[in-house]
Design a protein around this motif. Structure first.
Motif, PDB file in Angstrom:
ATOM      1  N   ILE A  33       0.880  -1.172   0.000  1.00 16.45           N
ATOM      2  CA  ILE A  33       0.000   0.000   0.000  1.00 16.45           C
ATOM      3  C   ILE A  33       0.910   1.211   0.000  1.00 16.45           C
ATOM      4  CG2 ILE A  33      -1.828   1.272   1.161  1.00 16.45           C
ATOM      5  CD1 ILE A  33      -2.912  -1.252   2.285  1.00 16.45           C
ATOM      6  N   GLU A 181      -9.735  -0.207   6.919  1.00 14.83           N
ATOM      7  CA  GLU A 181      -9.648  -1.627   7.289  1.00 14.83           C
ATOM      8  C   GLU A 181     -10.008  -2.523   6.115  1.00 14.83           C
ATOM      9  OE1 GLU A 181     -12.039  -2.195  10.821  1.00 14.83           O
ATOM     10  OE2 GLU A 181     -10.652  -0.883  11.931  1.00 14.83           O
ATOM     11  N   ASN A 184      -7.192  -2.610   3.667  1.00 11.30           N
ATOM     12  CA  ASN A 184      -6.104  -3.427   4.178  1.00 11.30           C
ATOM     13  C   ASN A 184      -6.412  -4.913   3.990  1.00 11.30           C
ATOM     14  OD1 ASN A 184      -3.595  -3.663   5.239  1.00 11.30           O
ATOM     15  ND2 ASN A 184      -4.218  -3.408   7.378  1.00 11.30           N
ATOM     16  N   ARG A 187      -5.879  -5.864   0.408  1.00 13.38           N
ATOM     17  CA  ARG A 187      -4.463  -6.074   0.108  1.00 13.38           C
ATOM     18  C   ARG A 187      -4.015  -7.444   0.608  1.00 13.38           C
ATOM     19  NH1 ARG A 187       0.478  -3.854   2.277  1.00 13.38           N
ATOM     20  NH2 ARG A 187      -0.554  -3.451   4.247  1.00 13.38           N
ATOM     21  N   LYS A 188      -4.407  -7.772   1.841  1.00 18.51           N
ATOM     22  CA  LYS A 188      -3.942  -9.034   2.428  1.00 18.51           C
ATOM     23  C   LYS A 188      -4.557 -10.247   1.747  1.00 18.51           C
ATOM     24  CE  LYS A 188      -2.688  -7.691   7.115  1.00 18.51           C
ATOM     25  NZ  LYS A 188      -3.538  -6.948   8.074  1.00 18.51           N
ATOM     26  N   ILE A 207      -2.467   2.743   7.237  1.00 24.91           N
ATOM     27  CA  ILE A 207      -2.371   1.548   6.385  1.00 24.91           C
ATOM     28  C   ILE A 207      -1.224   1.533   5.380  1.00 24.91           C
ATOM     29  CG2 ILE A 207      -4.810   0.910   6.517  1.00 24.91           C
ATOM     30  CD1 ILE A 207      -5.007   1.798   3.590  1.00 24.91           C
ATOM     31  N   CYS A 208      -0.472   2.612   5.245  1.00 23.17           N
ATOM     32  CA  CYS A 208       0.525   2.583   4.170  1.00 23.17           C
ATOM     33  C   CYS A 208       1.834   1.928   4.608  1.00 23.17           C
ATOM     34  CB  CYS A 208       0.791   3.990   3.666  1.00 23.17           C
ATOM     35  SG  CYS A 208      -0.645   4.661   2.839  1.00 23.17           S
ATOM     36  N   ASP A 209       2.478   1.265   3.638  1.00 24.67           N
ATOM     37  CA  ASP A 209       3.799   0.698   3.897  1.00 24.67           C
ATOM     38  C   ASP A 209       4.873   1.735   3.598  1.00 24.67           C
ATOM     39  OD1 ASP A 209       2.815  -1.986   4.371  1.00 24.67           O
ATOM     40  OD2 ASP A 209       2.300  -1.953   2.245  1.00 24.67           O
ATOM     41  N   MET A 299       0.909   1.052  11.163  1.00 24.33           N
ATOM     42  CA  MET A 299       0.263  -0.204  10.829  1.00 24.33           C
ATOM     43  C   MET A 299       0.977  -1.389  11.466  1.00 24.33           C
ATOM     44  SD  MET A 299      -0.741  -1.718   7.210  1.00 24.33           S
ATOM     45  CE  MET A 299       0.952  -1.615   6.774  1.00 24.33           C
TER      46      MET A 299
END
Ligand SMILES: Nc1ncnc2c1ncn2[C@@H]1O[C@H](COP(=O)(O)OP(=O)(O)OP(=O)(O)O)[C@@H](O)[C@H]1O
Ligand SMILES: [Mg+2]
Lengths: 334, 213
Positions: A33, A181, A184, A187-188, A207-209, A299
């Protein structure tokens, strides 16, 4: 996954040219993300719209999974857009169609058989927890529900990429959390790469990486979210971080008003859990006064800072600072 | 009196419904073209857009009666005569077409730009956007536009009655103006009023029933 090379975009009007993007290069990894944050007019929307070519880049190249998007003809471009879902600040639902019909729209464009469309829409509705709104019209939904429909619709073609242009900006904080949420989870569970455009640091934090900060069409800072919180380099990054905590320590604490040495500790993850300050006090003959502190839950970890006043023998203070530096926290003497 | 009113009413309905149909066939695609060729829209063609705008503005500035006379030769070509109920359909359609184009244009422009963006982002083609997004999203407003067109055409057809068309307008003029039988004239006007009210009512209802916004 997505590679952007030297992307520039200008808008020409009769008497001047605005460079909305200047030589932007980015590499976004699969399944991450990636946040892009900036103030109004920074060029965020222009950047994300170049990725699916809703905006034609003036120069530069964009590759998605090795395919040069910027070189595609109209027809192949349309095909490749089906691999990218997009959500918007104002949802952009079809007002005259039911929730069901909205989500079915991309599938109907694909001319799938009715039965298959039915099945797919029902699965998606379940995924976004809106099965009971199947036959409602957008005007009968709340903002959060509308965005869920828009997300389901964007996922209909099983895209590998989801582009969000301020997808949470029109929602209240609680609804924003629930949408984040959901993203997220997408993405998962679905391994979708997500690009989040935002002007809200909460979104980045939650939520961002990784994150890129954009200002006047240029990326001025890019890092993992942890590193950015721990060690923001530009003043824009610092002010975005302090926007999360309305009291700005730099404005409140004036080093001249204190007798001792002021230091700012920034810590991240594991080091936050160790009683480093207490060790320092035991080990060195100094006094410690805590002036300010804060912690942000990211996160995957937490990041925070402490501002301390150290008093005592200068040599002891210097040794204490060295000690802290050896403990994986960054120390800045104010 | 009814044996005078009813055939005239039927003539009016015949003229108005056919000319509505033909003006839509000409005007509707023009309205769509006006929208999509505009700057920043899905099929940007500035020159074509200017040309269409020019033609439509010129046609709209002709007074209807003049247009009708100018169109006589075309009527002759298409229906073989220049007066009569059927012949009137030609000028009525031509006069209403640019009006229809403008009405359709303004309805289609009400569709939120964001919805078009979304459709593009989903990989929709230009025809798909026109038929599956623009028109369905604008439908309630398009219906109001068509209602307005019909009512305008009722007015035009009454005027056409003065120069050789049939229908209620012609009846009112023949009896009211030339023979001073004001009761027939009042009755025809009354029927025209009823017709207009009824159509407006139906149009409004239909539009609000299908509008889910
Ligand atoms: N179609 C356009 N024509 C001319 N200028 C444009 C156009 N779109 C964007 N710009 C300009 O490009 C710059 C960047 O705009 P952009 O919409 O990308 O900003 P943004 O970061 O998304 O801002 P916001 O947070 O307000 O949405 C701005 O100066 C804007 O005025
Ligand atoms: Mg924007």
């Amino acid at each position: 996954m997505i590679k952007i090379e030297n992307l520039s975009k200008s808008f020409k009007s009769v008497n001047n040219t605005i460079w909305a993007l200047k030589d932007v290069s980015l590499h976004i990894k699969k399944g991450e993300i990636f946040g892009i944050i900036g103030l109004s007019g920074a060029g965020k929307s222009t950047l994300i719209r170049c990725i699916n070519r809703l905006e034609e880049p003036t120069s530069g190249k964009i590759f998605i999974e090795g395919v040069e998007i910027t070189a595609l003809d109209k027809k192949s471009l349309r095909q490749s857009r089906k691999n990218m879902g997009m959500i918007f600040q104002h949802f952009n639902l079809l007002q005259q169609k039911t929730v069901y019909k909205n989500i079915a729209f991309p599938l109907e464009l694909e001319r799938l058989p009715k039965k298959e469309i039915d099945r797919r829409v029902d699965t998606l509705l379940e995924y976004v927890e809106l099965s009971d709104k199947r036959d409602a019209y957008p005007s009968q939904l709340s903002g959060g529900q509308k965005q869920r429909v828009a997300i389901a619709r964007a996922l209909a073609n099983n895209p590998k990429i989801l582009l969000s242009d301020e997808g949470t900006s029109a929602l209240d904080p609680k609804t924003t959390k629930s949408i984040l949420e959901l993203l997220n989870r997408i993405r998962k569970e679905l391994n979708v790469t997500i690009i989040m455009i935002t002007h809200q640091m909460e979104v980045i934090k939650d939520i961002c990486d990784r994150v890129a900060i954009i200002e006047n069409g240029k990326i001025i800072e890019m890092n993992t979210v942890e590193e950015l919180f721990k060690n923001p380099k530009t003043s824009t990054a610092k002010s975005f971080i302090s926007s999360l905590n309305p009291i700005d320590e730099n404005g409140l604490i004036d080093p001249k008003k204190f007798k001792g040495t002021l230091i700012r500790l920034s810590y991240l993850g594991e080091s936050a859990k160790q009683p480093i300050v207490s060790h320092m006090v035991k080990k060195f003959d100094i006094d410690v006064n805590i002036l300010s502190g804060n912690i942000n839950q990211l996160m995957s970890t937490s990041a925070g800072y402490l501002i301390l006043e150290l008093t005592g023998n200068t040599q002891e203070i210097n040794q204490a600072i060295e000690f802290l530096k050896s403990k994986d926290v960054s120390v800045e003497v104010i | 009196m009814a044996e005078l009113i009813i055939p005239s009413l039927l003539e009016t309905i015949y003229m108005v419904s056919l000319s509505t149909l033909f003006s839509l066939i000409i005007g509707f695609p023009l309205g769509v073209l006006l929208v999509i060729t505009e700057k920043g829209n899905i099929w940007e063609r500035p020159l074509l857009n200017q040309l269409l705008n020019g033609i439509i503005n010129i046609l709209r500035s002709f007074p209807f009666i003049i247009l009708m006379i100018l169109v006589f030769p075309i009527s002759k070509l298409i229906v073989g005569q220049t007066i009569g109920t059927t012949a009137t359909i030609v000028p009525l359609s031509i006069a209403a077409a640019p009006f229809v184009a403008r009405i359709m244009e303004s309805s289609l422009k009400e569709v939120d730009k964001g919805i078009i963006e979304f459709s593009l982002s989903m990989g929709a083609s230009i025809p798909e956007i026109i038929f599956k997004v623009l028109i369905p999203e604008a439908l309630p407003s398009l219906i109001l536009g068509i209602t307005m067109t019909i009512i305008n055409l009722i007015g035009y057809s009454a005027m056409a009655g003065a120069i050789g068309g049939g229908g209620l307008g012609n009846l009112a003029i023949r009896y009211g103006l030339y023979r001073f039988e004001t009761d027939i004239m009042i009755a025809s006007v009354f029927v025209i009023i009823l017709l207009v009210q009824g159509i407006q009512f139906i149009g409004n209802r239909l539009s609000s029933i299908i509008n889910k916004k």
